[in-house]
Design an enzyme around this catalytic site. Structure first.
Site, PDB file in Angstrom:
ATOM      1  CB  CYS A 116      -0.941   0.011   1.189  1.00  0.00           C
ATOM      2  SG  CYS A 116      -2.051  -1.400   1.206  1.00  0.00           S
ATOM      3  CG  HIS A 254      -3.073   3.410   2.497  1.00  0.00           C
ATOM      4  ND1 HIS A 254      -3.602   3.098   1.266  1.00  0.00           N
ATOM      5  CD2 HIS A 254      -3.126   2.260   3.234  1.00  0.00           C
ATOM      6  CE1 HIS A 254      -3.942   1.825   1.254  1.00  0.00           C
ATOM      7  NE2 HIS A 254      -3.676   1.299   2.433  1.00  0.00           N
ATOM      8  CG  ASN A 284      -6.431  -0.860   1.619  1.00  0.00           C
ATOM      9  OD1 ASN A 284      -5.788  -0.430   0.664  1.00  0.00           O
ATOM     10  ND2 ASN A 284      -5.862  -1.349   2.705  1.00  0.00           N
TER      11      ASN A 284
END
Ligand SMILES: CC(C)(COP(=O)(O)OP(=O)(O)OC[C@H]1O[C@@H](n2cnc3c(N)ncnc32)[C@H](O)[C@@H]1OP(=O)(O)O)[C@@H](O)C(=O)NCCC(=O)NCCS
Length: 327
Positions: A116, A254, A284
């Site tokens: 990520c 994020h 996500n």
């Protein structure tokens, strides 16, 4: 000779058409919209079609970024793609995307895996390569088809992730103190077991197992570490560049969990209005998360000339990273 700045010339993003709501997921696993939304802030995510691959989404986002920048594919001499879900182990997704976009054969193309945090790593890498003077224009993409590595029978993970892509075009500028001002990257490999996909394409320390090609996660442990490392990565970079948190116009974190973002907002004493949040619509999307949010922030007018934006991310590894950009 003064070093030249590396600046973002255009942004683009792409998300698949299919919207999967919490309610739809709750028809196949034991969960509810109430549980998912209260624990993560997520309401829905986009899921790619079976024949729609990471390289397709990445190429679509890349094309939009090139259009926004007014840059032709022929001008790109560096393509860096952050992903943990390339179409196949080899060739790299970047080579497939190069071909789809018509980027010339003299361009350097490679994938990068920092989960990520991948986009922040890719941005730093591409900017350093441009600043070296050996490359002139880069396309940097974060793209994921996480739906292909999610265990749709595991309610502790399947509710959190989604598919998508985001991209930026980077070029050089003689304007001082513009573009990428600073970065801070790191990794804490001792926490590799908190978020991982066991079965790789080569023998690993993790024995191959049934359902081993799906993502495994220790959510609670990650949550605590995420808050800590994102706060530290943000503070370090601000200190490094002699900035106070209140001088940041917009933080693009994020997008893993709204509660993690709210905790960072509290730690940095920066109101939530200074944070760009779209986790409720996409969940996500790993390496796609920040460039997708960045593109939405740009297109919705949340970023203006001379603004300073802070990107901050964490991911499997555990990797972490932050970047400061002046527009
Ligand atoms: C995963 C996460 C949302 C869970 O939230 P939480 O508040 O920590 O929830 P818990 O883990 O305490 O789970 C509470 C209970 O809900 C249950 N549960 C887990 N997933 C569920 C779901 N989808 N629906 C309903 N119940 C669920 C658990 O089994 C647990 O039940 P128990 O108490 O009977 O054992 C949260 O820990 C998180 O977001 N962590 C970070 C994950 C992340 O960011 N990963 C990506 C990193 S890049």
């Amino acid at each position: 000779m003064t070093p030249r700045s590396t600046v973002i010339l255009g942004t683009g993003s792409y998300t698949p058409e299919r919207v999967v709501t919490n309610e739809e997921i709750s028809r196949t696993v034991d969960t509810s919209d109430e549980w998912i939304h209260s624990r993560s802030g997520i309401r829905e995510r986009r899921i790619a079609a079976p024949d729609e691959h990471t390289s397709d989404m990445a190429a679509a986002a890349g094309r939009r970024a090139l259009d926004a920048a007014g840059v032709a594919p022929a001008e790109i001499d560096l393509l860096v793609v952050a992903t943990i879900t390339p179409d196949m182990p080899m060739p790299a997704a970047s080579c497939l995307i190069q071909h789809k976009l018509g980027i010339p054969t003299n361009a350097a193309c490679f994938d990068l895996n920092a989960a990520c945090t991948g986009f922040v790593y890719a941005l730093d890498t591409a900017c350093a390569m441009l600043a070296s003077g050996r490359y002139r224009k880069a396309l940097v993409i974060g793209a994921e088809k996480l739906s292909s590595v999610i265990d749709w029978q595991d309610r502790t993970t399947c509710v959190l992730f989604g598919d998508g892509a985001g991209a930026v075009v980077i070029g050089l500028s003689d304007e001082p103190d513009k573009g990428l001002l600073a970065t801070k990257l790191g990794s804490m490999g001792e926490n590799a077991d908190l978020l991982y996909i066991p079965n790789g394409s080569s023998p690993s320390t993790y024995a191959a197992s049934a359902r081993g090609h799906f993502l495994k996660m220790k959510g609670k442990e990650i949550f605590k570490l995420a808050v800590r490392v994102m706060d530290e990565a943000a503070r370090d970079i601000l200190e490094q560049h002699h900035l106070r948190a209140d001088q940041i116009s917009l933080v693009i974190p994020h997008q893993a969990n709204l509660r993690i973002i709210e905790a960072i907002s509290e730690y940095l004493e920066l109101p939530m209005e200074r944070f760009f949040v779209n986790v409720e619509r996409y969940g996500n999307t790993s390496a796609a998360s920040i460039p997708l949010a960045l593109d939405e922030a740009r297109r919705s007018g949340r970023i203006k000339s001379d603004d300073v934006t802070l990107l901050v991310a964490f991911g499997a590894g555990l990797t972490y990273g932050s970047a400061l950009i002046r527009w």
